[in-house]
Design a protein around this motif. Structure first.
Motif, PDB file in Angstrom:
ATOM      1  N   SER A  44       4.699  27.762   9.368  1.00 37.18           N
ATOM      2  CA  SER A  44       5.870  27.773  10.250  1.00 37.18           C
ATOM      3  C   SER A  44       6.485  29.163  10.258  1.00 37.18           C
ATOM      4  O   SER A  44       6.799  29.711   9.199  1.00 37.18           O
ATOM      5  CB  SER A  44       6.905  26.759   9.760  1.00 37.18           C
ATOM      6  OG  SER A  44       6.365  25.460   9.845  1.00 37.18           O
ATOM      7  N   SER A  46       9.525  31.378  10.944  1.00 39.19           N
ATOM      8  CA  SER A  46      10.975  31.218  11.069  1.00 39.19           C
ATOM      9  C   SER A  46      11.517  31.973  12.280  1.00 39.19           C
ATOM     10  O   SER A  46      11.045  33.073  12.602  1.00 39.19           O
ATOM     11  CB  SER A  46      11.643  31.745   9.797  1.00 39.19           C
ATOM     12  OG  SER A  46      13.020  31.935  10.001  1.00 39.19           O
ATOM     13  N   SER A  47      12.534  31.389  12.910  1.00 40.58           N
ATOM     14  CA  SER A  47      13.178  32.060  14.049  1.00 40.58           C
ATOM     15  C   SER A  47      13.762  33.406  13.627  1.00 40.58           C
ATOM     16  O   SER A  47      13.953  34.295  14.451  1.00 40.58           O
ATOM     17  CB  SER A  47      14.272  31.161  14.635  1.00 40.58           C
ATOM     18  OG  SER A  47      15.203  30.828  13.619  1.00 40.58           O
ATOM     19  N   SER A  48      14.001  33.578  12.303  1.00 40.40           N
ATOM     20  CA  SER A  48      14.541  34.861  11.827  1.00 40.40           C
ATOM     21  C   SER A  48      13.565  36.001  12.092  1.00 40.40           C
ATOM     22  O   SER A  48      13.959  37.165  12.168  1.00 40.40           O
ATOM     23  CB  SER A  48      14.838  34.781  10.325  1.00 40.40           C
ATOM     24  OG  SER A  48      13.654  34.517   9.592  1.00 40.40           O
ATOM     25  N   GLU A  51      13.591  36.337  16.322  1.00 43.64           N
ATOM     26  CA  GLU A  51      14.782  37.058  16.769  1.00 43.64           C
ATOM     27  C   GLU A  51      14.794  38.407  16.053  1.00 43.64           C
ATOM     28  O   GLU A  51      14.065  38.614  15.104  1.00 43.64           O
ATOM     29  CB  GLU A  51      16.039  36.251  16.402  1.00 43.64           C
ATOM     30  CG  GLU A  51      16.141  34.969  17.216  1.00 43.64           C
ATOM     31  CD  GLU A  51      16.888  33.869  16.471  1.00 43.64           C
ATOM     32  OE1 GLU A  51      17.514  34.165  15.437  1.00 43.64           O
ATOM     33  OE2 GLU A  51      16.819  32.721  16.930  1.00 43.64           O
ATOM     34  N   GLU A  85       6.515  27.596  15.596  1.00 41.61           N
ATOM     35  CA  GLU A  85       7.834  28.207  15.423  1.00 41.61           C
ATOM     36  C   GLU A  85       8.778  27.210  14.764  1.00 41.61           C
ATOM     37  O   GLU A  85       8.623  26.002  14.932  1.00 41.61           O
ATOM     38  CB  GLU A  85       8.368  28.681  16.777  1.00 41.61           C
ATOM     39  CG  GLU A  85       7.499  29.799  17.345  1.00 41.61           C
ATOM     40  CD  GLU A  85       8.027  30.372  18.653  1.00 41.61           C
ATOM     41  OE1 GLU A  85       9.261  30.382  18.828  1.00 41.61           O
ATOM     42  OE2 GLU A  85       7.208  30.788  19.484  1.00 41.61           O
ATOM     43  N   SER A  86       9.730  27.728  13.993  1.00 43.40           N
ATOM     44  CA  SER A  86      10.606  26.851  13.218  1.00 43.40           C
ATOM     45  C   SER A  86      12.003  27.453  13.122  1.00 43.40           C
ATOM     46  O   SER A  86      12.166  28.672  13.121  1.00 43.40           O
ATOM     47  CB  SER A  86      10.021  26.688  11.812  1.00 43.40           C
ATOM     48  OG  SER A  86      10.976  26.140  10.939  1.00 43.40           O
ATOM     49  N   ASP A  87      13.011  26.566  13.007  1.00 39.30           N
ATOM     50  CA  ASP A  87      14.381  27.042  12.806  1.00 39.30           C
ATOM     51  C   ASP A  87      14.697  27.236  11.328  1.00 39.30           C
ATOM     52  O   ASP A  87      15.778  27.705  10.976  1.00 39.30           O
ATOM     53  CB  ASP A  87      15.387  26.049  13.409  1.00 39.30           C
ATOM     54  CG  ASP A  87      15.350  26.085  14.927  1.00 39.30           C
ATOM     55  OD1 ASP A  87      14.994  27.160  15.469  1.00 39.30           O
ATOM     56  OD2 ASP A  87      15.642  25.059  15.562  1.00 39.30           O
ATOM     57  N   ALA A  88      13.762  26.863  10.453  1.00 35.50           N
ATOM     58  CA  ALA A  88      14.009  27.000   9.012  1.00 35.50           C
ATOM     59  C   ALA A  88      14.191  28.471   8.658  1.00 35.50           C
ATOM     60  O   ALA A  88      13.588  29.352   9.277  1.00 35.50           O
ATOM     61  CB  ALA A  88      12.848  26.401   8.230  1.00 35.50           C
ATOM     62  N   GLN A  89      15.011  28.743   7.652  1.00 32.27           N
ATOM     63  CA  GLN A  89      15.354  30.117   7.300  1.00 32.27           C
ATOM     64  C   GLN A  89      14.971  30.477   5.871  1.00 32.27           C
ATOM     65  O   GLN A  89      14.591  31.603   5.590  1.00 32.27           O
ATOM     66  CB  GLN A  89      16.877  30.333   7.462  1.00 32.27           C
ATOM     67  CG  GLN A  89      17.419  30.002   8.845  1.00 32.27           C
ATOM     68  CD  GLN A  89      16.931  30.971   9.912  1.00 32.27           C
ATOM     69  OE1 GLN A  89      17.091  32.176   9.774  1.00 32.27           O
ATOM     70  NE2 GLN A  89      16.326  30.451  10.966  1.00 32.27           N
ATOM     71  N   THR A 105       9.353  33.850   6.564  1.00 33.27           N
ATOM     72  CA  THR A 105      10.726  34.116   6.993  1.00 33.27           C
ATOM     73  C   THR A 105      11.162  35.519   6.594  1.00 33.27           C
ATOM     74  O   THR A 105      10.596  36.119   5.678  1.00 33.27           O
ATOM     75  CB  THR A 105      11.685  33.065   6.372  1.00 33.27           C
ATOM     76  OG1 THR A 105      13.025  33.383   6.740  1.00 33.27           O
ATOM     77  CG2 THR A 105      11.593  33.036   4.854  1.00 33.27           C
TER      78      THR A 105
END
Ligand SMILES: [Zn+2]
Length: 430
Positions: A44, A46-48, A51, A85-89, A105
């Motif tokens: 996965s 991370s969106s970090s 972005e 893709e994942s929202d996990a941070q 991440t």
């Protein structure tokens, strides 16, 4: 027996001076290697990372870079790594089991930042693996250090995302570090611009990385003739408690094919290597007890080799530490190109009466009369020499051997990487 989940933090990676070659992580009981059971792994992202993080420099294409890094290992091992893709941070905290999601991440969360304090400040990334009592990896999380600049376009001074992820994915799959200076699993990571050249050579796997992953996952390899084993034992009075780096070089080409470190009283197993003829060498793990030519060995179809050697006393009068180029010394290989001539450096400690250098490839010559001994103070050895890289040299990592007269003293394993990517600082054309 009930399987209890266990957690492994790669403690060795925390020690800057320590390095494991492609040595595998093993369970303490029966020496079972720690690895994935499945041929398919999902990572996965991370969106970090997608972005823009404050660490990011230049034109940022993270998914493409991570995809290429995953593909490099997939084509070598047969394991399929897919991305989502994942929202996990945050990385799963240290404990017996994680959340079951393997995450990459760069988020600046407390759980991630704590990994880069104290002596770990300079590390570009950290990988934490969770595995069960059978040694099967159930989760692997990668944190990129958000304190350091990182880029995907080779910008000077940043870590290269693809090279960094190639290295960390090696850990995700279960590999340790390599003592081959040109290997992606070399513990020392180069920033872009080391040796003042655009440095992306670590994006590609070396033969040693490929042997390492095939040693771990021979069942998934698609290649015919892959995955022979050479096993051996050095007997006699061995320094460093019998802890050595042993490596195999292709007999005809001189390129480094595989390396391994075993501490078990001089015993070693080189696994995952293609069928062929090899010359084997050993070097003390600490780099202070010299190097030794173990001789020639062939692997034939379907046959593994085992042998026993009683080496001559090791000679500790000098040891190599670093390779160098453009006035910089580092524990990272120097990329060069076939058909061109480069001035290189080697650095180490000790004293030699008649220093002489040779390269493991018969097609790379040390130009006659080019060797210069530079004065870096008592007990330091810094040598400069001109390497003539022949037209017909294959890409790969080649070893620099140090002699005192005719006596082999030490080797810098895989310190010259012949690449197709151009090193612009050519001494002259051949
Ligand atoms: Zn590492």
């Amino acid at each position: 027996m009930k399987s209890l989940p266990k957690v492994l933090i790669s403690m060795l990676a925390l020690l800057a001076a320590s390095a494991f070659p492609y040595e595998l992580q093993r369970l303490p009981d029966k020496g079972t290697p720690v690895k994935w059971a499945s041929k398919k792994i999902t990572l996965s992202v991370s969106s970090s990372l997608i972005e823009i993080s404050p660490a990011v420099r230049g034109d940022w294409k993270p998914l493409e870079s991570i995809q290429r890094a995953a593909l490099a290992w997939s084509s070598a091992s047969g394991i399929e790594i897919s991305l989502e893709e994942s929202d996990a941070q945050s990385i799963s905290p240290h404990g017996r089991k994680g959340d079951g999601v393997s995450l990459i991440t760069i988020a600046q969360t407390p759980e991630n930042l704590i990994l880069f304090t104290g002596k770990n400040v300079s590390r570009p990334a950290f990988t934490r693996i969770f595995f069960n009592g059978k040694g099967r990896i159930i989760e692997a999380d990668v944190v990129l250090n958000p304190y350091h600049p990182i880029s995907t376009d080779g910008i000077f001074g940043a870590f290269d995302l693809e090279s960094t992820v190639v290295h960390e994915l090696g850990h995700v799959l279960g590999l340790g570090h390599s003592d081959v200076l040109g290997a992606s699993m070399n513990e020392v990571s180069a920033r872009n611009g080391l040796y003042t050249i655009p440095f992306t050579t670590y994006r590609t796997l070396s033969a040693d990385d490929v042997a390492g992953i095939r040693a771990l996952y021979p069942e998934f390899s698609r290649e015919e003739g892959c995955c022979r084993t050479i096993a051996g034992r050095m007997t006699g009075d061995l320094p460093d408690a019998g802890e050595f780096v042993v490596w195999a070089e292709d007999l005809a080409e001189g390129s480094v094919i595989a390396s391994v470190r075993r501490s078990a009283n001089g015993e070693f197993r080189l696994e995952g290597i293609p069928e062929g003829d090899y010359r084997l060498f050993a070097r003390s793990a600490s780099g202070t007890s010299g190097a030794f030519d173990l001789g020639i060995i062939s692997t034939e179809v379907g046959e593994d080799k085992a042998f026993e050697i009683d080496p001559e006393p090791f000679d500790a009068r000098a040891g190599f530490v670093q390779a160098g180029f453009n006035g910089q010394l580092s524990e990272v290989s120097v990329p060069v190109n076939a058909g061109r001539v480069f001035r290189l450096f080697v650095g180490g400690a000790g004293t030699l009466d008649h220093p002489r250098l040779e390269i493991s490839s018969p097609k790379i010559a040390v130009e006659e009369g080019s060797l210069e001994v530079l004065d870096y103070g008592k007990d330091s050895i810094v040598l400069s020499f001109v390497a003539e890289v022949g037209d017909a040299v294959s890409t790969g990592d080649y070893t620099i051997r140090l002699y005192d007269g005719d006596k082999l003293i030490d080797c810098l394993v895989g310190a010259i990487s012949v690449e197709t990517e151009v090193n612009p600082w050519v001494h002259r054309d051949l």
